[in-house]
Design an enzyme around this catalytic site. Structure first.
Site, PDB file in Angstrom:
ATOM      1  N   GLN A 419       0.883  -1.169   0.000  1.00  0.00           N
ATOM      2  CA  GLN A 419       0.000   0.000   0.000  1.00  0.00           C
ATOM      3  C   GLN A 419       0.926   1.226   0.000  1.00  0.00           C
ATOM      4  OE1 GLN A 419      -1.659  -1.926   3.468  1.00  0.00           O
ATOM      5  NE2 GLN A 419      -3.717  -1.468   2.746  1.00  0.00           N
ATOM      6  N   HIS A 430       6.103   4.018   6.534  1.00  0.00           N
ATOM      7  CA  HIS A 430       7.344   3.255   6.364  1.00  0.00           C
ATOM      8  C   HIS A 430       7.005   2.175   5.343  1.00  0.00           C
ATOM      9  CE1 HIS A 430      11.112   1.501   8.530  1.00  0.00           C
ATOM     10  NE2 HIS A 430      11.083   1.106   7.264  1.00  0.00           N
ATOM     11  N   HIS A 432       6.375  -0.971   3.395  1.00  0.00           N
ATOM     12  CA  HIS A 432       6.371  -2.374   3.809  1.00  0.00           C
ATOM     13  C   HIS A 432       5.525  -3.196   2.855  1.00  0.00           C
ATOM     14  CE1 HIS A 432       2.993  -0.392   5.854  1.00  0.00           C
ATOM     15  NE2 HIS A 432       2.365  -1.553   5.859  1.00  0.00           N
ATOM     16  N   HIS A 434       3.208  -6.635   2.443  1.00  0.00           N
ATOM     17  CA  HIS A 434       2.445  -7.700   3.096  1.00  0.00           C
ATOM     18  C   HIS A 434       2.611  -8.988   2.294  1.00  0.00           C
ATOM     19  CE1 HIS A 434       0.032  -4.938   5.681  1.00  0.00           C
ATOM     20  NE2 HIS A 434       0.247  -4.098   4.689  1.00  0.00           N
TER      21      HIS A 434
END
Length: 496
Positions: A419, A430, A432, A434
Site C-alpha cells: 500500500q 514506512h 512495507h 504484506h
C-alpha cells in the site's frame, strides 16, 4: 477558594439502569471539569490553573480536565506564535507537571500552543495527559482545525492561519479513572473519531474546548450528549467562558455527561470554576450490557478503514525516564532491541530474517495465518524513496520470504501487496510489503482479502475477530521462521 468559583458539586444520581451495588463500587472515581477565561497573559492563566488544581485536589479528585487554550489566548497571530513553547523544555508544561506531582492528581491539559522548531509560522494544538507523578503519559495533536466564517453571525475564526493539524488518532490512555480517549473542541463534530475511540475501548471521551458563543448555544449540549449516547462513554468537556479580548468570546458550560446521555455537571457561564462528578465504570458496564450496541455493529457491512493510530509518545515529546515511568503508560514493553517501523517499533525478537538493508518480521494482527511483513531497515516512506541498492535488496527479500511462507504453510500461492501512499491505504509511514500465503477457499471471494487488509488497522481497535497476538506467540512464530529460513538458505546454497 477562588472568587466566583462554582459550588463544588459531587453528583450522585440514581437511575433505573444502575444497581445499588454499582453506586458504592470501588470503580467510582471523582473528576473535576474546569472552566476558565484565558487571556494573553500566560502568568495570569497559570495562576488560575494552579488555584483550580489546589482547590480541587483537596476534594480527593483523581483527575482534572482543563479547556483548550488553557495556556493563553491572544488577539493576533504574531503574539500567538511568539508565545508558543515546546512540550519538552517549555516553562508552561514544566509547571503543569510540577503541579500534578505536587497535588498527586492526573491532569488533562486540553490544548496548548505547541511550538514547532521546524515551522515558526505554525503551532500545533496539543492535548497533554500528565499522571500524578508529573510524567507526560500521552499527547494528542488536534486533527480537525476550526476554519469557519459565518458573516451573519459575526463569526470568523481560521485556526489554520496559525495552527497545523495532527496526523494520528491516539489510542485511549489508561488512567486512574479509566481509559481516556483524546480529542479537542471541533473534533466533536466528527463522529468517526469518537466511534474509532470507542472501538479502541475508550470509557471516557474528552473534548476540551473554546466554543464560540453562537455555535455553543446552538450545538454544544446536543453534540456532547450525542457523543456520550452513541459511544456509551462518559464525556468530559472542559470549556473556556466569557470574553478573552475584544475580538473573542467563548460559550462556557463545561460539562460532564454520563453514558446514558444525562448531564452530570454544567458550569454555566461562571469563570473561573470547577465542578466535580463521579466516573463510575460499573455504571458504564451496566449501560453497555443493557444496550449492547457494540455487539450489534455490522463491520461486515460498514466500517472505519485505514485509521492512522498512534500508541507511543511522539519522539519530540520525550518518554518517561527509566524507572520513573507511570504504571499506566500505554507503551508496551518489548524484549531486547527494536527496529523503527514508522511511528512504532518492532522488537528484534519478532524479526525472523535480516539482510544488509531489509528485514522481515511477524505481524501483531494477521489477516490470515502466515501474514508477515518486509520493510527496509532505513525509514523510507514510499517505494520511490528507496535507493537502487535498497530496492534491489528489498525485492530480493520479498521473493525469499514469499518462498519461505509458501513452504512453511504448504501453499503454492501468495498475496503480495504494497500500500504505497495514503490514498492506497498506507497508514504506517514506512514502506512495507504484506506477504500472505493463500489456500483455495480461504475467502468466499478471492479478492475479499483486500477488504480485510483495508480493515486491518480497524482490527487494531480490538475487533473481536482479530485480537492482538501476545508477545510470546509472535516470538515463537519468529523463532520457528528463523529456523525454517536457515534450512531454506542452506537448501538454496546446495542447489546453486
Amino acid at each position: 477558594m477562588m472568587r466566583n468559583s462554582c459550588i463544588n458539586l459531587l453528583i450522585r444520581i440514581s437511575r433505573p439502569y444502575i444497581s445499588r451495588q454499582a453506586s458504592t463500587s470501588t470503580m467510582s472515581r471523582k473528576i473535576a471539569v474546569c472552566q476558565m477565561t484565558s487571556v494573553a497573559d500566560k502568568q495570569a492563566n497559570m495562576t488560575v490553573v494552579s488555584q483550580l488544581i489546589s482547590d480541587a485536589a483537596k476534594e480527593d479528585v483523581k483527575m482534572l480536565f482543563f479547556p483548550e487554550a488553557c495556556d493563553y489566548i491572544c488577539d493576533n497571530k504574531k503574539d500567538t506564535l511568539e508565545s508558543a513553547e515546546p512540550i519538552i523544555g517549555g516553562a508552561t508544561v514544566a509547571k503543569y507537571r510540577e503541579l500534578a506531582a505536587k497535588h498527586d492528581v492526573w491532569l488533562s491539559m486540553g490544548g496548548i500552543h505547541e511550538k514547532d522548531p521546524e515551522n515558526s509560522s505554525k503551532t500545533y494544538n496539543t492535548h497533554i495527559i500528565i499522571d500524578n507523578k508529573g510524567t507526560i503519559v500521552q499527547t494528542y495533536r488536534k486533527l480537525h482545525l476550526f476554519d469557519v466564517e459565518i458573516p451573519e453571525r459575526n463569526i470568523r475564526l481560521k485556526e489554520s492561519d496559525y495552527s497545523m493539524a495532527g496526523n494520528h488518532i491516539v489510542t485511549p490512555v489508561d488512567t486512574d479513572i479509566g481509559k481516556v480517549g483524546l480529542a479537542i473542541c471541533y473534533d466533536m463534530r466528527f463522529p468517526e473519531l469518537s466511534t474509532a475511540l470507542s472501538i479502541l475501548k475508550a470509557e471516557v471521551l474528552t473534548y476540551p474546548s473554546a466554543f464560540t458563543q453562537a455555535t455553543g448555544a446552538a450545538h454544544w449540549h446536543v453534540l456532547l450528549r450525542s457523543r456520550a449516547i452513541e459511544n456509551q462513554c462518559y464525556v468530559i468537556a472542559a470549556a473556556q467562558s466569557g470574553a478573552h479580548n475584544a475580538k473573542r468570546k467563548s460559550y462556557g458550560h463545561a460539562l460532564c455527561v454520563d453514558p446514558w446521555g444525562e448531564v452530570l455537571t454544567d458550569c454555566g457561564e461562571v469563570s473561573p470554576c470547577y465542578k466535580i462528578a463521579e466516573i463510575n465504570l460499573d455504571k458504564l458496564k451496566d449501560v453497555r450490557r443493557n444496550m449492547p450496541v457494540f455487539e450489534h455493529r455490522r463491520p461486515n457491512v460498514y466500517s472505519l478503514y485505514n485509521l492512522s493510530l498512534r500508541k507511543a509518545l511522539l519522539p519530540e515529546h520525550g518518554s518517561p525516564p527509566a524507572g520513573t515511568g507511570s504504571p499506566h503508560s500505554t507503551t508496551s514493553p518489548q524484549a531486547g532491541p527494536a527496529h523503527v517501523f514508522g511511528h512504532v517499533s518492532v522488537s528484534d525478537s519478532c524479526v525472523f530474517y535480516k539482510s544488509a538493508l531489509t528485514y522481515a518480521f511477524v505481524n501483531l494482527r494477521c489477516v490470515i495465518p502466515g501474514h508477515v511483513l518486509v520493510a527496509p531497515l532505513r525509514l523510507a516512506e514510499r517505494n520511490s524513496d528507496l535507493t537502487d541498492e535498497e530496492a534491489q535488496d528489498f525485492y530480493k527479500t520479498v521473493r525469499l520470504v514469499q518462498k519461505l511462507m509458501e513452504k512453511v504453510h504448504n501453499t503454492n500461492s501468495c498475496t503480495v501487496t504494497i500500500q504505497d501512499g495514503p490514498d492506497a491505504g498506507q497508514t504506517v509511514k514506512h514502506l512495507h510489503c504484506h506477504i500472505m500465503p493463500r489456500k483455495k477457499g480461504d475467502f468466499i471471494e478471492n479478492d475479499l482479502i483486500y477488504l480485510e487488509l483495508a480493515k486491518h488497522d480497524q482490527f487494531k481497535a480490538g475487533h473481536p475477530s482479530k485480537p492482538p497476538r501476545s508477545q510470546q506467540e509472535m516470538e515463537e512464530e519468529a523463532a520457528t521462521l528463523r529456523k525454517e529460513m536457515a534450512i531454506l538458505l542452506e537448501e538454496d546454497k546446495n542447489i546453486s
